[in-house]
Structures are given as C-alpha cells and as structure tokens.
Design a protein around this motif. Structure first.
Motif, PDB file in Angstrom:
ATOM      1  N   GLN A  44     -33.906 -31.693  -6.459  1.00  0.00           N
ATOM      2  CA  GLN A  44     -34.182 -30.394  -5.852  1.00  0.00           C
ATOM      3  C   GLN A  44     -35.378 -29.792  -6.575  1.00  0.00           C
ATOM      4  O   GLN A  44     -35.428 -29.757  -7.803  1.00  0.00           O
ATOM      5  CB  GLN A  44     -32.968 -29.472  -5.965  1.00  0.00           C
ATOM      6  N   TYR A  84     -32.047 -38.484  -5.757  1.00  0.00           N
ATOM      7  CA  TYR A  84     -32.198 -37.216  -5.041  1.00  0.00           C
ATOM      8  C   TYR A  84     -32.559 -36.150  -6.067  1.00  0.00           C
ATOM      9  O   TYR A  84     -32.114 -36.192  -7.215  1.00  0.00           O
ATOM     10  CB  TYR A  84     -30.900 -36.807  -4.340  1.00  0.00           C
ATOM     11  N   LEU A 119     -28.163 -25.391  -1.190  1.00  0.00           N
ATOM     12  CA  LEU A 119     -29.178 -25.676  -0.185  1.00  0.00           C
ATOM     13  C   LEU A 119     -29.650 -24.353   0.383  1.00  0.00           C
ATOM     14  O   LEU A 119     -28.918 -23.681   1.100  1.00  0.00           O
ATOM     15  CB  LEU A 119     -28.594 -26.534   0.948  1.00  0.00           C
ATOM     16  N   GLY A 133     -36.820 -25.338  -3.972  1.00  0.00           N
ATOM     17  CA  GLY A 133     -35.497 -25.341  -3.360  1.00  0.00           C
ATOM     18  C   GLY A 133     -35.293 -26.483  -2.383  1.00  0.00           C
ATOM     19  O   GLY A 133     -34.170 -26.736  -1.964  1.00  0.00           O
ATOM     20  N   ASP A 134     -36.355 -27.183  -2.012  1.00  0.00           N
ATOM     21  CA  ASP A 134     -36.230 -28.293  -1.066  1.00  0.00           C
ATOM     22  C   ASP A 134     -35.562 -29.491  -1.725  1.00  0.00           C
ATOM     23  O   ASP A 134     -35.723 -29.728  -2.923  1.00  0.00           O
ATOM     24  CB  ASP A 134     -37.606 -28.722  -0.546  1.00  0.00           C
ATOM     25  N   ILE A 135     -34.831 -30.265  -0.938  1.00  0.00           N
ATOM     26  CA  ILE A 135     -34.220 -31.510  -1.409  1.00  0.00           C
ATOM     27  C   ILE A 135     -35.195 -32.646  -1.096  1.00  0.00           C
ATOM     28  O   ILE A 135     -35.664 -32.777   0.032  1.00  0.00           O
ATOM     29  CB  ILE A 135     -32.865 -31.766  -0.711  1.00  0.00           C
ATOM     30  N   THR A 137     -24.660 -28.246  -5.489  1.00  0.00           N
ATOM     31  CA  THR A 137     -26.059 -28.139  -5.086  1.00  0.00           C
ATOM     32  C   THR A 137     -26.199 -27.038  -4.051  1.00  0.00           C
ATOM     33  O   THR A 137     -25.506 -27.041  -3.040  1.00  0.00           O
ATOM     34  CB  THR A 137     -26.554 -29.472  -4.482  1.00  0.00           C
ATOM     35  N   ALA A 191     -30.436 -32.416   4.694  1.00  0.00           N
ATOM     36  CA  ALA A 191     -29.845 -32.102   3.393  1.00  0.00           C
ATOM     37  C   ALA A 191     -28.374 -31.732   3.536  1.00  0.00           C
ATOM     38  O   ALA A 191     -27.543 -32.113   2.707  1.00  0.00           O
ATOM     39  CB  ALA A 191     -30.625 -30.970   2.727  1.00  0.00           C
ATOM     40  N   ALA A 231     -38.955 -30.906 -10.612  1.00  0.00           N
ATOM     41  CA  ALA A 231     -37.709 -31.049  -9.867  1.00  0.00           C
ATOM     42  C   ALA A 231     -36.573 -31.442 -10.797  1.00  0.00           C
ATOM     43  O   ALA A 231     -36.782 -32.145 -11.786  1.00  0.00           O
ATOM     44  CB  ALA A 231     -37.867 -32.105  -8.770  1.00  0.00           C
TER      45      ALA A 231
END
Length: 160
Positions: free
Chosen positions: A52, A50, A130, A89-91, A128, A115, A64
């Motif tokens: 971000q 995973y 989100l 900022g997206d996972i 983390t 997320a 990332a």
C-alpha cells in the motif's frame, strides 16, 4: 485612369511551414484507453508482494508498506509512468529485488474494486484500509466529526 499595384507573387511554400512532427499536445495525451475496465485479477507470484502506497516521492518513485511489514522504496516502471496514476493509499503489486531488500519495482496498480476482491479472497490482511480514492478518509468513529461550526445564541452575539 488605371492604377497598377506591384505585388510580388507569394507561393504556398513561402507562407506556411511544413509539418514535420507527428502531432501536437492531443496526440501526446492519447485516447482514453478504457479497455482495462474488465481485466483479469492478477495474484502475486514468487518474488512479488502486495503493498500500500504511503506517500509519493516524485521522480517516478513512491514509498510503500508491503504486506510482510517492510517499508520499501518503490520505482514506477516506465510502462506505467505518466499512464497509470498512483496516489497514496493505493494497493499495488511490487516485484522484490534479490539484491536490494529495501527497494522494489511497481508492477501493477489495483483498481478499488480489484483491491476489495483481493481483501475478500484473503490475499490482503483484514486490517488493510482501502480508501477508495480518498486520501486520508474518515474512520467509522470520525463520522460525527463533520460538525465544525459553533451555534451562538442572540445573547452571545449582543455581548460581542
């Protein structure tokens, strides 16, 4: 008195060109595929991690920070390119490369609700952040910082 006008006969093939393409701009845009609203949550497997998104670099690449703490240069695969929009900022789920540890390939972008579920299941660490589609959103401490105006009294205005 009769007036004869000599006009040439124009056939249909001479006036309009034939359509040889498959369509125009709207075909390239495609339909709004809303079939991924209720898709199954995908967890990471061996060789995946995973991450971000820190920033977008252009040319189908992004930087990332993976959950293991490594910053990697990620390449957005062709299936997602121009179809799934990725922002900072997206996972995302990245596939790690055996031969290059500093590079990875974006496999999947998680929607904000997915997320949140990953965080609830303990797949993502608690620290983390989100941000639900808001790049650089406000922290809990900064909520009162929205007052960016100064209030003057009548005496202050007269002095100016």
């Amino acid at each position: 008195m009769s007036l004869i006008i000599d006009t040439p006969l124009i056939t249909e093939s001479e006036t309009m060109p034939k359509n040889k393409g498959k369509g125009g701009k709207n075909r390239k845009r495609g339909k709004n595929e809303a079939d991924d609203e209720k898709r199954e949550l995908v967890f990471k497997e061996d060789g995946q991690e995973y991450a971000q998104v820190v920033r977008m670099l252009g040319n189908g690449r992004c930087e990332a920070t993976c959950i293991d703490g490594t910053k990697r240069l990620c390449h957005i695969r062709g299936k997602m390119h121009k179809k799934v929009w990725i922002a900072s900022g997206d996972i995302i789920l990245v596939g790690l490369r055996d031969y290059q540890d500093e590079k990875a390939d974006v496999i999947l972008k998680y929607m904000p609700d997915e997320a949140r579920l990953l965080k609830a299941y303990g797949e993502l660490p608690e620290n983390t952040r989100l941000n639900e589609g808001i790049a650089g959103g406000l922290d809990e401490e900064d909520e009162g910082a929205g007052d960016d105006y100064i209030e003057f009294e009548d005496e202050d205005i007269d002095k100016i």
